[in-house]
Design a protein around this motif. Structure first.
Motif, PDB file in Angstrom:
ATOM      1  N   TRP A  49      79.251  41.399  86.710  1.00  0.00           N
ATOM      2  CA  TRP A  49      78.666  40.810  85.512  1.00  0.00           C
ATOM      3  C   TRP A  49      77.873  39.531  85.803  1.00  0.00           C
ATOM      4  CZ3 TRP A  49      79.236  43.978  81.522  1.00  0.00           C
ATOM      5  CH2 TRP A  49      80.343  44.822  81.494  1.00  0.00           C
ATOM      6  N   GLU A  50      78.011  39.003  86.997  1.00  0.00           N
ATOM      7  CA  GLU A  50      77.479  37.682  87.300  1.00  0.00           C
ATOM      8  C   GLU A  50      75.968  37.585  87.018  1.00  0.00           C
ATOM      9  OE1 GLU A  50      77.276  34.542  91.066  1.00  0.00           O
ATOM     10  OE2 GLU A  50      78.407  36.419  91.235  1.00  0.00           O
ATOM     11  N   GLY A  51      75.594  36.563  86.286  1.00  0.00           N
ATOM     12  CA  GLY A  51      74.191  36.304  86.000  1.00  0.00           C
ATOM     13  C   GLY A  51      73.668  36.957  84.738  1.00  0.00           C
ATOM     14  N   TYR A  52      74.301  38.026  84.260  1.00  0.00           N
ATOM     15  CA  TYR A  52      73.825  38.701  83.058  1.00  0.00           C
ATOM     16  C   TYR A  52      74.214  37.921  81.806  1.00  0.00           C
ATOM     17  CZ  TYR A  52      72.771  42.807  85.880  1.00  0.00           C
ATOM     18  OH  TYR A  52      72.249  43.664  86.816  1.00  0.00           O
ATOM     19  N   ARG A  53      73.327  37.978  80.813  1.00  0.00           N
ATOM     20  CA  ARG A  53      73.580  37.315  79.549  1.00  0.00           C
ATOM     21  C   ARG A  53      73.324  38.285  78.389  1.00  0.00           C
ATOM     22  NH1 ARG A  53      69.684  33.670  78.581  1.00  0.00           N
ATOM     23  NH2 ARG A  53      68.386  34.453  80.285  1.00  0.00           N
ATOM     24  N   VAL A  54      73.960  37.980  77.254  1.00  0.00           N
ATOM     25  CA  VAL A  54      73.802  38.777  76.039  1.00  0.00           C
ATOM     26  C   VAL A  54      73.289  37.861  74.941  1.00  0.00           C
ATOM     27  CG1 VAL A  54      74.957  40.227  74.337  1.00  0.00           C
ATOM     28  CG2 VAL A  54      75.716  40.265  76.727  1.00  0.00           C
ATOM     29  N   LEU A  55      72.290  38.331  74.214  1.00  0.00           N
ATOM     30  CA  LEU A  55      71.751  37.562  73.103  1.00  0.00           C
ATOM     31  C   LEU A  55      71.860  38.395  71.835  1.00  0.00           C
ATOM     32  CD1 LEU A  55      70.336  34.832  72.503  1.00  0.00           C
ATOM     33  CD2 LEU A  55      68.154  36.057  72.685  1.00  0.00           C
ATOM     34  N   VAL A  56      72.573  37.861  70.847  1.00  0.00           N
ATOM     35  CA  VAL A  56      72.733  38.521  69.548  1.00  0.00           C
ATOM     36  C   VAL A  56      71.835  37.798  68.546  1.00  0.00           C
ATOM     37  CG1 VAL A  56      74.329  39.124  67.694  1.00  0.00           C
ATOM     38  CG2 VAL A  56      75.106  39.183  70.080  1.00  0.00           C
ATOM     39  N   ALA A  57      70.950  38.537  67.889  1.00  0.00           N
ATOM     40  CA  ALA A  57      70.029  37.926  66.932  1.00  0.00           C
ATOM     41  C   ALA A  57      69.983  38.750  65.653  1.00  0.00           C
ATOM     42  CB  ALA A  57      68.627  37.815  67.532  1.00  0.00           C
ATOM     43  N   LEU A  58      69.789  38.052  64.539  1.00  0.00           N
ATOM     44  CA  LEU A  58      69.615  38.704  63.239  1.00  0.00           C
ATOM     45  C   LEU A  58      68.291  38.251  62.655  1.00  0.00           C
ATOM     46  CD1 LEU A  58      70.934  40.520  61.022  1.00  0.00           C
ATOM     47  CD2 LEU A  58      71.674  38.383  59.939  1.00  0.00           C
ATOM     48  N   LYS A  59      67.487  39.232  62.203  1.00  0.00           N
ATOM     49  CA  LYS A  59      66.186  38.930  61.612  1.00  0.00           C
ATOM     50  C   LYS A  59      66.104  39.533  60.214  1.00  0.00           C
ATOM     51  CE  LYS A  59      63.934  39.094  66.157  1.00  0.00           C
ATOM     52  NZ  LYS A  59      62.847  39.706  66.968  1.00  0.00           N
ATOM     53  N   ASP A  60      65.337  38.882  59.346  1.00  0.00           N
ATOM     54  CA  ASP A  60      65.129  39.458  58.029  1.00  0.00           C
ATOM     55  C   ASP A  60      64.028  40.518  58.096  1.00  0.00           C
ATOM     56  OD1 ASP A  60      62.659  38.152  58.013  1.00  0.00           O
ATOM     57  OD2 ASP A  60      63.276  36.604  56.591  1.00  0.00           O
ATOM     58  N   ALA A  61      63.663  41.071  56.945  1.00  0.00           N
ATOM     59  CA  ALA A  61      62.704  42.174  56.915  1.00  0.00           C
ATOM     60  C   ALA A  61      61.313  41.761  57.388  1.00  0.00           C
ATOM     61  CB  ALA A  61      62.623  42.752  55.507  1.00  0.00           C
ATOM     62  N   PHE A  62      61.051  40.456  57.446  1.00  0.00           N
ATOM     63  CA  PHE A  62      59.747  39.971  57.884  1.00  0.00           C
ATOM     64  C   PHE A  62      59.766  39.474  59.327  1.00  0.00           C
ATOM     65  CE2 PHE A  62      60.012  39.374  53.275  1.00  0.00           C
ATOM     66  CZ  PHE A  62      58.893  40.075  52.861  1.00  0.00           C
ATOM     67  N   GLY A  63      60.911  39.622  59.997  1.00  0.00           N
ATOM     68  CA  GLY A  63      61.010  39.226  61.391  1.00  0.00           C
ATOM     69  C   GLY A  63      61.468  37.803  61.608  1.00  0.00           C
ATOM     70  N   LYS A  64      61.772  37.072  60.550  1.00  0.00           N
ATOM     71  CA  LYS A  64      62.250  35.701  60.699  1.00  0.00           C
ATOM     72  C   LYS A  64      63.664  35.707  61.276  1.00  0.00           C
ATOM     73  CE  LYS A  64      63.355  31.503  58.089  1.00  0.00           C
ATOM     74  NZ  LYS A  64      63.432  30.880  56.739  1.00  0.00           N
ATOM     75  N   VAL A  65      63.888  34.901  62.323  1.00  0.00           N
ATOM     76  CA  VAL A  65      65.200  34.838  62.971  1.00  0.00           C
ATOM     77  C   VAL A  65      66.144  33.975  62.131  1.00  0.00           C
ATOM     78  CG1 VAL A  65      66.463  34.152  65.028  1.00  0.00           C
ATOM     79  CG2 VAL A  65      64.188  35.157  65.249  1.00  0.00           C
ATOM     80  N   LEU A  66      67.243  34.575  61.704  1.00  0.00           N
ATOM     81  CA  LEU A  66      68.234  33.882  60.885  1.00  0.00           C
ATOM     82  C   LEU A  66      69.438  33.436  61.689  1.00  0.00           C
ATOM     83  CD1 LEU A  66      68.193  36.371  57.873  1.00  0.00           C
ATOM     84  CD2 LEU A  66      66.804  34.317  58.169  1.00  0.00           C
ATOM     85  N   LEU A  67      69.654  34.097  62.808  1.00  0.00           N
ATOM     86  CA  LEU A  67      70.832  33.814  63.632  1.00  0.00           C
ATOM     87  C   LEU A  67      70.509  34.211  65.063  1.00  0.00           C
ATOM     88  CD1 LEU A  67      73.976  33.271  63.961  1.00  0.00           C
ATOM     89  CD2 LEU A  67      74.277  35.701  63.477  1.00  0.00           C
ATOM     90  N   GLU A  68      70.923  33.377  66.010  1.00  0.00           N
ATOM     91  CA  GLU A  68      70.751  33.709  67.426  1.00  0.00           C
ATOM     92  C   GLU A  68      71.910  33.110  68.197  1.00  0.00           C
ATOM     93  OE1 GLU A  68      66.646  34.425  69.463  1.00  0.00           O
ATOM     94  OE2 GLU A  68      67.215  32.327  69.796  1.00  0.00           O
ATOM     95  N   GLN A  69      72.637  33.959  68.915  1.00  0.00           N
ATOM     96  CA  GLN A  69      73.838  33.511  69.600  1.00  0.00           C
ATOM     97  C   GLN A  69      73.882  34.109  71.006  1.00  0.00           C
ATOM     98  OE1 GLN A  69      76.139  31.857  67.452  1.00  0.00           O
ATOM     99  NE2 GLN A  69      77.737  31.409  68.911  1.00  0.00           N
TER     100      GLN A  69
END
Length: 309
Positions: A49-69
């Protein structure tokens, strides 16, 4: 005998094996939160797993990012519920969908895999015997639907599904029961986008074992309370749940069709209650076996009541 798509796929070196998105509309009917559970796999190689990262993002219907973790990659990742403030609510008249994105990144920032998923926020409850969606009484104008084409039998395509949905809208139909089995996967995404309420039925039907000569006669009924059948029916329930758990359109789980009632079906209901996913559980068979009516189904329905009933 194959009448559905067969898919072959290749995995990258790190892969999302499972995603459970848990959007919650709170009791105020306006604010929402989102939790996410992931299971990942990684190719056997030095470093793992070393070096790999996970990005969780939520966008609205227009593509605006509401959450990024961001998270370091691991076999299991749990993003605890994140508060989102006011959200757009999903229902038949306003089937608003958000876009959840799971991105897997290598150590040098290269995108290895992306998993997009449409999710929605809604709340289904029973209060004092009244079924409510997003705080308002829910009236179901529904149909039972089999996957069927008069020319091709059980082989149906997207055009058949689109025709059915057009028929729904033309006739003010807002809900569907997938009798008596899970449908093709595209159907559920289409119901998400079209605002159709789904009762997702497990692949279980055994009325020939307990209805004899038109009468209820369960001296030998399957699965009943026979221990040897328990894992078989639980496996079907697990498959139905795991396949469809992320679809906002699924308001109800159905434990099956016309299979009387016994301990094994009660175990199916218990499995769903332990998942605590906010949906209601339905099983018509409690009408035939009142001993289980308080243990198996959240509501009562009768499929074949005559007009005077």
């Amino acid at each position: 005998g194959i009448f559905r798509d067969v898919v072959l796929y290749a995995k990258p070196e790190i892969h999302v094996e499972d995603l459970w998105a848990r959007p919650v509309l709170k009791e105020d009917g306006r604010s929402g939160e989102l939790g996410v559970e992931l299971k990942l796999s990684v190719k056997e190689m030095p470093g793992g797993w070393e070096g790999y990262r996970v990005l969780v993002a939520l966008k609205d219907a227009f593509g605006k990012v509401l959450l990024e973790q961001p998270f370091p990659a691991a076999e299991a990742i749990c993003m605890e519920a994140q508060q989102l403030g006011e959200v757009q609510v999903w229902d038949h008249g306003h089937p608003y969908l958000y876009r959840l994105e799971i991105r897997l990144l290598s150590g040098d920032g290269q995108l290895v895999e992306i998993v997009p998923y449409e999710i929605g926020f809604r709340r289904i409850v029973l209060e004092d015997g009244i079924m409510k969606l997003n705080g308002r009484r829910l009236i179901l104008n529904g149909v039972n639907r089999h996957e069927w084409n008069a020319h091709t039998g059980r082989v149906i395509g997207r055009e058949d599904m689109e025709a059915d949905l057009a028929c729904f809208h033309e006739n003010n139909i807002n809900s569907v029961r997938t009798c008596h089995y899970p449908n093709q996967l595209p159907w559920y995404g289409m119901c998400d986008r079209e605002g159709i309420y789904v009762m997702a039925e497990t692949n279980l039907e055994s009325h020939g074992s307990w209805q004899k000569k038109g009468q209820d006669e369960p001296s030998w009924n399957v699965p009943g309370s026979i221990p040897q059948w328990r894992e078989a029916v639980l496996d079907r329930m697990r498959t139905n749940f795991e396949t469809l758990k992320n679809h906002v359109s699924v308001l109800f789980w159905s434990l099956g069709n016309e299979s009387f009632a016994g301990d094994n079906i009660w175990q199916m209901q218990q499995y769903l209650k332990e998942k605590n996913d906010g949906r209601l559980v339905h099983y018509e068979g409690v009408f035939h076996n009142r001993a289980y009516e308080d243990r198996i189904s959240d509501m009562e329905s009768q499929m074949y009541a005559p007009p005077w009933e």
